[in-house]
Design an enzyme around this catalytic site. Structure first.
Site, PDB file in Angstrom:
ATOM      1  N   SER A 148      18.927 -24.768  -5.383  1.00 34.44           N
ATOM      2  CA  SER A 148      19.488 -26.109  -5.621  1.00 34.44           C
ATOM      3  C   SER A 148      20.368 -26.048  -6.873  1.00 34.44           C
ATOM      4  O   SER A 148      20.269 -25.099  -7.660  1.00 34.44           O
ATOM      5  CB  SER A 148      18.334 -27.093  -5.847  1.00 34.44           C
ATOM      6  OG  SER A 148      18.779 -28.308  -6.395  1.00 34.44           O
TER       7      SER A 148
ATOM      8  N   TYR B 280      10.590 -31.453  -8.328  1.00 34.72           N
ATOM      9  CA  TYR B 280      11.655 -30.794  -7.569  1.00 34.72           C
ATOM     10  C   TYR B 280      12.389 -29.790  -8.463  1.00 34.72           C
ATOM     11  O   TYR B 280      12.627 -28.640  -8.068  1.00 34.72           O
ATOM     12  CB  TYR B 280      12.626 -31.854  -7.021  1.00 34.72           C
ATOM     13  CG  TYR B 280      13.668 -31.307  -6.076  1.00 34.72           C
ATOM     14  CD1 TYR B 280      13.369 -31.060  -4.741  1.00 34.72           C
ATOM     15  CD2 TYR B 280      14.964 -31.027  -6.522  1.00 34.72           C
ATOM     16  CE1 TYR B 280      14.325 -30.557  -3.870  1.00 34.72           C
ATOM     17  CE2 TYR B 280      15.919 -30.524  -5.660  1.00 34.72           C
ATOM     18  CZ  TYR B 280      15.601 -30.295  -4.338  1.00 34.72           C
ATOM     19  OH  TYR B 280      16.555 -29.792  -3.478  1.00 34.72           O
TER      20      TYR B 280
HETATM   21  P1  NAP Z   1      16.150 -32.589   5.162  1.00 33.92           P
HETATM   22  O1  NAP Z   1      17.191 -32.998   6.131  1.00 33.92           O
HETATM   23  O2  NAP Z   1      15.193 -33.598   4.610  1.00 33.92           O
HETATM   24  O3  NAP Z   1      15.365 -31.348   5.756  1.00 33.92           O
HETATM   25  C1  NAP Z   1      14.188 -30.864   5.176  1.00 33.92           C
HETATM   26  C2  NAP Z   1      13.503 -29.967   6.170  1.00 33.92           C
HETATM   27  O4  NAP Z   1      12.273 -29.489   5.604  1.00 33.92           O
HETATM   28  C3  NAP Z   1      13.136 -30.727   7.448  1.00 33.92           C
HETATM   29  O5  NAP Z   1      13.268 -29.868   8.554  1.00 33.92           O
HETATM   30  C4  NAP Z   1      11.688 -31.051   7.192  1.00 33.92           C
HETATM   31  O6  NAP Z   1      10.945 -31.299   8.361  1.00 33.92           O
HETATM   32  C5  NAP Z   1      11.246 -29.769   6.536  1.00 33.92           C
HETATM   33  N1  NAP Z   1       9.968 -29.939   5.894  1.00 33.92           N
HETATM   34  C6  NAP Z   1       9.652 -30.769   4.874  1.00 33.92           C
HETATM   35  N2  NAP Z   1       8.345 -30.693   4.600  1.00 33.92           N
HETATM   36  C7  NAP Z   1       7.808 -29.802   5.473  1.00 33.92           C
HETATM   37  C8  NAP Z   1       6.512 -29.302   5.717  1.00 33.92           C
HETATM   38  N3  NAP Z   1       5.453 -29.732   5.013  1.00 33.92           N
HETATM   39  N4  NAP Z   1       6.340 -28.394   6.691  1.00 33.92           N
HETATM   40  C9  NAP Z   1       7.378 -27.977   7.434  1.00 33.92           C
HETATM   41  N5  NAP Z   1       8.632 -28.418   7.268  1.00 33.92           N
HETATM   42  C10 NAP Z   1       8.839 -29.322   6.300  1.00 33.92           C
HETATM   43  O7  NAP Z   1      16.843 -32.013   3.866  1.00 33.92           O
HETATM   44  P2  NAP Z   1      17.917 -30.858   3.617  1.00 33.92           P
HETATM   45  O8  NAP Z   1      18.858 -31.406   2.639  1.00 33.92           O
HETATM   46  O9  NAP Z   1      18.421 -30.262   4.871  1.00 33.92           O
HETATM   47  O10 NAP Z   1      16.984 -29.837   2.836  1.00 33.92           O
HETATM   48  C11 NAP Z   1      16.787 -28.495   3.206  1.00 33.92           C
HETATM   49  C12 NAP Z   1      16.572 -27.669   1.964  1.00 33.92           C
HETATM   50  O11 NAP Z   1      17.750 -27.697   1.171  1.00 33.92           O
HETATM   51  C13 NAP Z   1      15.445 -28.171   1.063  1.00 33.92           C
HETATM   52  O12 NAP Z   1      14.750 -27.085   0.506  1.00 33.92           O
HETATM   53  C14 NAP Z   1      16.202 -28.915  -0.019  1.00 33.92           C
HETATM   54  O13 NAP Z   1      15.492 -29.007  -1.203  1.00 33.92           O
HETATM   55  C15 NAP Z   1      17.415 -28.036  -0.149  1.00 33.92           C
HETATM   56  N6  NAP Z   1      18.572 -28.644  -0.797  1.00 33.92           N
HETATM   57  C16 NAP Z   1      19.206 -29.726  -0.276  1.00 33.92           C
HETATM   58  C17 NAP Z   1      20.308 -30.237  -0.931  1.00 33.92           C
HETATM   59  C18 NAP Z   1      21.071 -31.415  -0.422  1.00 33.92           C
HETATM   60  O14 NAP Z   1      21.976 -31.888  -1.110  1.00 33.92           O
HETATM   61  N7  NAP Z   1      20.796 -31.937   0.756  1.00 33.92           N
HETATM   62  C19 NAP Z   1      20.767 -29.645  -2.098  1.00 33.92           C
HETATM   63  C20 NAP Z   1      20.095 -28.555  -2.608  1.00 33.92           C
HETATM   64  C21 NAP Z   1      19.005 -28.043  -1.947  1.00 33.92           C
HETATM   65  P3  NAP Z   1      10.709 -32.818   8.877  1.00 33.92           P
HETATM   66  O15 NAP Z   1      11.979 -33.222   9.558  1.00 33.92           O
HETATM   67  O16 NAP Z   1       9.554 -32.694   9.790  1.00 33.92           O
HETATM   68  O17 NAP Z   1      10.432 -33.649   7.660  1.00 33.92           O
END
Ligand code: NAP
Length: 251
Positions: A143, A156
């Site tokens: 991140s 986080y």
């Molecule tokens: P997202 O759309 O909320 O996706 C998160 C994913 O993690 C979903 O598939 C969710 O499943 C899964 N997940 C959460 N808790 C879980 C658990 N206990 N067991 C299994 N799966 C679980 O968010 P995203 O932005 O794509 O995030 C993906 C990654 O990128 C994360 O690590 C996040 O911190 C990182 N990230 C995101 C951003 C951003 O700007 N979006 C920036 C930096 C880093 P469910 O659908 O079942 O909840």
């Protein structure tokens, strides 16, 4: 000359592959030739259908990664269903927002357990398989808060800063064993994870003003970096945290 980015014949395990960045990465790996095990608590039906439409094999593996209980089974199921495990993408993650003065133990543990503890133990389970089978590629999702402090997201920031250190430590231990451990640090990407920020007019404007590319990133924007780090093109890349951020960190 063979294509160094070709992933044909490789099996990729992607956690949190039903939506957002995980789905974007799973589809990019499949487009480059990989078969995909889509791991998560919500069945990644759409992702699996899209991977199969690309002509690759895809399987759903159900796992709630809020504890480390499923990590061994995830590796075993991927190997059973798809015949191996060459690439692990630790993408599943959550965020909780509150002032640090009011932050609860529950919000601390939920985020650190999912974003850091389960990542380490899934790396360990996959690492054992990879060491025994000639190596592999591990990509952790970091991140901007691997580098910066952020605000109102203490667990986080701690988890993603931890991901940076863990990525380097595992690279140190496993590079000589044929495993490349690296991370992608996404900038501000339009997904469920950032829905609250996108909806907050002031924060949205502040974020947009700071992104040199002038837009939020998309899950598809993460695909090229994932293919690179998963491929033999990155065989000599170790412990690197690759920012894919539209220039955010450069400002
Ligand atoms: P997202 O759309 O909320 O996706 C998160 C994913 O993690 C979903 O598939 C969710 O499943 C899964 N997940 C959460 N808790 C879980 C658990 N206990 N067991 C299994 N799966 C679980 O968010 P995203 O932005 O794509 O995030 C993906 C990654 O990128 C994360 O690590 C996040 O911190 C990182 N990230 C995101 C951003 C951003 O700007 N979006 C920036 C930096 C880093 P469910 O659908 O079942 O909840």
């Amino acid at each position: 000359m063979t294509n160094p980015f070709d992933l044909t014949g490789r099996v990729a395990v992607v956690t949190g592959a039903n939506t957002g960045i995980g789905q974007g990465i799973a589809l990019a790996l499949a487009a480059a030739g990989a078969d995909v095990a889509a791991v998560g608590r919500t069945p990644a039906q759409e992702t699996v259908e899209k991977v199969r439409a690309l002509g690759r094999r895809a399987e759903i593996i159900s796992a709630d990664l809020s504890t480390i209980e499923p990590v061994g089974r995830v590796v075993d199921e991927a190997v059973d269903k798809l015949g191996g495990l060459n690439i692990l993408v630790n993408n599943a993650g959550i965020i909780r927002r509150n002032d640090s003065l009011d932050f609860t133990e529950e919000d601390w543990d939920a985020v650190v357990d999912t974003n850091l503890k389960s990542v380490f133990f899934l790396c360990q389970a996959a690492g054992k398989h990879m060491v025994a089978n000639g190596g592999g590629k591990i990509i952790n999702i970091a991140s901007m808060l691997t580098f910066q402090g952020g605000i109102r997201v203490p667990s986080y920031t701690a988890s993603k800063s931890g991901i940076g250190g863990l990525t380097k430590l595992l690279a140190n231990e496993w590079a000589a064993k044929g495993i490349n451990v690296n991370a992608i640090a996404p900038g501000y990407i339009a997904t469920n994870n950032t829905a609250a920020l996108q909806a907050d007019e002031t924060r949205n404007r502040q974020i947009m003003e700071r992104i040199p590319a002038g837009r939020w990133g998309s899950p598809e924007d993460m695909g090229g970096a994932a293919v690179f780090l998963a491929s033999s093109a990155a065989d000599y890349v170790q412990g690197h945290i690759l920012a894919v951020d539209g220039g955010w960190l450069a400002r």
